[in-house]
Design a protein around this motif. Sequence first.
Motif, PDB file in Angstrom:
ATOM      1  N   GLN A  28      34.495  -5.908 -18.726  1.00 50.63           N
ATOM      2  CA  GLN A  28      33.997  -7.089 -19.512  1.00 50.63           C
ATOM      3  C   GLN A  28      32.966  -6.598 -20.599  1.00 50.63           C
ATOM      4  OE1 GLN A  28      32.432 -11.358 -18.541  1.00 50.63           O
ATOM      5  NE2 GLN A  28      34.236 -10.700 -17.189  1.00 50.63           N
ATOM      6  N   ALA A  29      32.093  -5.718 -20.547  1.00 51.81           N
ATOM      7  CA  ALA A  29      31.297  -5.529 -21.652  1.00 51.81           C
ATOM      8  C   ALA A  29      32.165  -5.032 -22.712  1.00 51.81           C
ATOM      9  CB  ALA A  29      30.251  -4.734 -21.028  1.00 51.81           C
ATOM     10  N   GLY A  30      33.062  -4.207 -22.638  1.00 52.27           N
ATOM     11  CA  GLY A  30      34.002  -3.382 -23.752  1.00 52.27           C
ATOM     12  C   GLY A  30      34.628  -4.689 -24.183  1.00 52.27           C
ATOM     13  N   PHE A  31      35.296  -5.486 -23.505  1.00 53.71           N
ATOM     14  CA  PHE A  31      35.860  -6.831 -23.972  1.00 53.71           C
ATOM     15  C   PHE A  31      35.205  -7.542 -24.914  1.00 53.71           C
ATOM     16  CE2 PHE A  31      37.261 -11.263 -23.850  1.00 53.71           C
ATOM     17  CZ  PHE A  31      38.567 -11.133 -23.890  1.00 53.71           C
ATOM     18  N   ILE A  32      33.820  -7.955 -24.633  1.00 55.64           N
ATOM     19  CA  ILE A  32      32.873  -8.734 -25.577  1.00 55.64           C
ATOM     20  C   ILE A  32      32.602  -7.771 -26.683  1.00 55.64           C
ATOM     21  CG2 ILE A  32      30.868  -9.762 -25.719  1.00 55.64           C
ATOM     22  CD1 ILE A  32      31.163 -10.623 -22.836  1.00 55.64           C
ATOM     23  N   LEU A  33      32.577  -6.606 -26.578  1.00 54.98           N
ATOM     24  CA  LEU A  33      32.139  -5.589 -27.921  1.00 54.98           C
ATOM     25  C   LEU A  33      33.087  -5.809 -28.821  1.00 54.98           C
ATOM     26  CD1 LEU A  33      30.635  -3.611 -29.389  1.00 54.98           C
ATOM     27  CD2 LEU A  33      31.577  -1.763 -27.966  1.00 54.98           C
ATOM     28  N   ALA A  34      34.552  -5.546 -28.024  1.00 55.95           N
ATOM     29  CA  ALA A  34      35.768  -5.939 -29.154  1.00 55.95           C
ATOM     30  C   ALA A  34      35.737  -6.994 -29.653  1.00 55.95           C
ATOM     31  CB  ALA A  34      37.065  -5.491 -28.178  1.00 55.95           C
ATOM     32  N   LEU A  64      37.116 -16.014 -24.122  1.00 59.96           N
ATOM     33  CA  LEU A  64      36.281 -15.115 -22.941  1.00 59.96           C
ATOM     34  C   LEU A  64      36.083 -16.536 -21.889  1.00 59.96           C
ATOM     35  CD1 LEU A  64      35.090 -13.183 -21.386  1.00 59.96           C
ATOM     36  CD2 LEU A  64      32.768 -13.769 -22.575  1.00 59.96           C
ATOM     37  N   PHE A  65      35.518 -17.438 -22.177  1.00 57.72           N
ATOM     38  CA  PHE A  65      35.016 -18.288 -21.069  1.00 57.72           C
ATOM     39  C   PHE A  65      36.210 -19.101 -20.506  1.00 57.72           C
ATOM     40  CE2 PHE A  65      30.516 -19.575 -22.959  1.00 57.72           C
ATOM     41  CZ  PHE A  65      29.981 -18.411 -22.813  1.00 57.72           C
ATOM     42  N   PRO A  66      37.194 -19.371 -20.999  1.00 52.26           N
ATOM     43  CA  PRO A  66      38.661 -19.733 -20.315  1.00 52.26           C
ATOM     44  C   PRO A  66      39.048 -18.896 -19.168  1.00 52.26           C
ATOM     45  CG  PRO A  66      38.793 -20.348 -22.702  1.00 52.26           C
ATOM     46  CD  PRO A  66      37.795 -19.356 -22.448  1.00 52.26           C
ATOM     47  N   LEU A  67      38.443 -17.580 -19.199  1.00 56.35           N
ATOM     48  CA  LEU A  67      39.161 -16.451 -18.357  1.00 56.35           C
ATOM     49  C   LEU A  67      37.829 -16.466 -17.042  1.00 56.35           C
ATOM     50  CD1 LEU A  67      40.051 -13.696 -20.911  1.00 56.35           C
ATOM     51  CD2 LEU A  67      41.496 -15.569 -19.883  1.00 56.35           C
ATOM     52  N   LEU A  68      36.723 -17.246 -17.187  1.00 58.64           N
ATOM     53  CA  LEU A  68      35.915 -17.029 -16.135  1.00 58.64           C
ATOM     54  C   LEU A  68      35.915 -18.311 -15.507  1.00 58.64           C
ATOM     55  CD1 LEU A  68      32.854 -15.844 -18.607  1.00 58.64           C
ATOM     56  CD2 LEU A  68      34.766 -14.621 -17.358  1.00 58.64           C
ATOM     57  N   ASP A  69      35.129 -18.085 -14.302  1.00 61.09           N
ATOM     58  CA  ASP A  69      34.888 -19.155 -13.333  1.00 61.09           C
ATOM     59  C   ASP A  69      33.596 -19.421 -12.829  1.00 61.09           C
ATOM     60  OD1 ASP A  69      34.575 -17.143 -11.336  1.00 61.09           O
ATOM     61  OD2 ASP A  69      36.461 -17.642 -10.411  1.00 61.09           O
ATOM     62  N   GLY A  70      32.697 -18.410 -13.393  1.00 62.39           N
ATOM     63  CA  GLY A  70      31.316 -18.766 -13.237  1.00 62.39           C
ATOM     64  C   GLY A  70      30.614 -17.661 -11.862  1.00 62.39           C
ATOM     65  N   THR A  71      31.610 -17.118 -11.383  1.00 62.42           N
ATOM     66  CA  THR A  71      31.437 -16.290 -10.194  1.00 62.42           C
ATOM     67  C   THR A  71      31.188 -14.694 -10.711  1.00 62.42           C
ATOM     68  OG1 THR A  71      33.555 -15.771  -9.457  1.00 62.42           O
ATOM     69  CG2 THR A  71      32.520 -17.759  -8.659  1.00 62.42           C
ATOM     70  N   PRO A  72      30.517 -13.836 -10.134  1.00 62.08           N
ATOM     71  CA  PRO A  72      30.433 -12.543 -10.505  1.00 62.08           C
ATOM     72  C   PRO A  72      32.005 -11.504 -10.487  1.00 62.08           C
ATOM     73  CG  PRO A  72      28.624 -13.111  -8.899  1.00 62.08           C
ATOM     74  CD  PRO A  72      29.767 -14.104  -8.721  1.00 62.08           C
ATOM     75  N   VAL A  73      32.688 -11.893  -9.639  1.00 58.31           N
ATOM     76  CA  VAL A  73      33.859 -11.205  -9.650  1.00 58.31           C
ATOM     77  C   VAL A  73      34.966 -12.088 -10.252  1.00 58.31           C
ATOM     78  CG1 VAL A  73      35.522 -10.010  -8.143  1.00 58.31           C
ATOM     79  CG2 VAL A  73      33.283 -10.004  -7.295  1.00 58.31           C
ATOM     80  N   GLY A 105      37.292 -12.608 -14.524  1.00 55.48           N
ATOM     81  CA  GLY A 105      37.360 -12.401 -15.859  1.00 55.48           C
ATOM     82  C   GLY A 105      37.714 -11.027 -16.206  1.00 55.48           C
ATOM     83  N   PRO A 106      37.799 -10.682 -17.524  1.00 57.05           N
ATOM     84  CA  PRO A 106      38.445  -9.517 -17.917  1.00 57.05           C
ATOM     85  C   PRO A 106      37.219  -8.327 -17.175  1.00 57.05           C
ATOM     86  CG  PRO A 106      38.107 -10.951 -19.711  1.00 57.05           C
ATOM     87  CD  PRO A 106      37.484 -11.361 -18.656  1.00 57.05           C
ATOM     88  N   GLY A 107      37.851  -7.339 -16.724  1.00 58.41           N
ATOM     89  CA  GLY A 107      37.176  -6.169 -16.309  1.00 58.41           C
ATOM     90  C   GLY A 107      36.929  -6.355 -14.831  1.00 58.41           C
ATOM     91  N   GLY A 108      37.155  -7.585 -14.220  1.00 57.39           N
ATOM     92  CA  GLY A 108      37.051  -7.991 -12.718  1.00 57.39           C
ATOM     93  C   GLY A 108      35.419  -7.971 -12.547  1.00 57.39           C
ATOM     94  N   TYR A 109      34.514  -8.171 -13.430  1.00 64.83           N
ATOM     95  CA  TYR A 109      33.115  -8.318 -13.195  1.00 64.83           C
ATOM     96  C   TYR A 109      32.480  -9.320 -14.286  1.00 64.83           C
ATOM     97  CZ  TYR A 109      28.242  -8.256 -11.458  1.00 64.83           C
ATOM     98  OH  TYR A 109      27.095  -8.622 -11.129  1.00 64.83           O
TER      99      TYR A 109
END
Length: 361
Positions: A67-73, A98-107, A109-113
Amino acid sequence: MSTNHHIQDRAVGAVMGAFIGDALGVGPHWYYNLNELHRDYGDWISDYTDPKPNRYHAACKAGQLSQAGFILALTLRSLVECGEYDQDDFCRRLDEDLFPLLDGTPVSGPGGYTSQSIREAWRRRVQQQLPWGQTGSHADTTEAIERTLAIAVRYAFQPTQLAAAITSNTMLTQIDHTVVSMTVAYGAVLALLVQGHPLDIELSGKLMGLVKDDKLPFHAVTLDDLQPPRPGDPDPPRAGRFASPDALLTPSYMAAAVADPAIPIEPAWKVSLVYGMPCAIYHQLPAAYYLAARFHNDFESAVLHAINGGGQNQARAILTGALTGAQTGLSGIPQRFIDGLEGGADLVKLAGELASKVKEL
């Protein structure tokens, strides 16, 4: 090759170094027990690897971004398409991409974390519906560096704009002023490396010169060479946003450690044990500066020692990869790291578009 071509080569090298460091960490991320790391990956990790089942990024494959790479891109695309840092555009991309792919939990979104500061921003923005500017938390990690390094590259010859843009972007997710100051300092270091300065014992003096010239927003009361002020000297007019310039001094201290034969760290990956394996920015930056100074002309050794140190090795490799890539240039990065990176050719092209906007003033 012209001077401008060298600058662009270093600019692309910085960005691609970060992407490569990120992808190298997807498999062996966050092993704090080095015996377990060696059990799963052998004595030396030399390339992209698949994550083991039930580990971080378990849904990813070797060569993919976290996910860090996703956000950098995402940051990179915003800079390229807008031509400069546009915070409204950047925030829109977080809201829509990005945010539509998240649910607020650690595991998730993109990259799985999803990292701590991004989870907190998601909660404030999506659940609490707070405006941007009220979304930052006190996470003490390098998550902002991992995206703002692209901003540092864009403004490599414009330190005032660099500091303002990185400060503003960082505070969207992290509001601790010490963390912000260290994030801006890293960006200022990366910018000088893109310009062509070496990461050596003289670098911090150059950064302090920018403070003295009111181009970096750090407060400094000492005279040149850190000499104490004289009785009766007024408080200097260069009252910066950040309380002290100490974050600018760290890279040259690390370079001095590299140059001193009485300070051996062997093998170099054990820098993680010297400065600490955890995620906090004050563990990560000294190790990254050390590795980037020691392997200033050897990209492969720099990022692989960052990875093989365990712990938060992904962040360590992102930071080290950008710093070392800025010194070697893209031309000094082994082609296998580009070939093995998912979408590597497209990322090189995108980084090149950013680099085309980086020119000596």
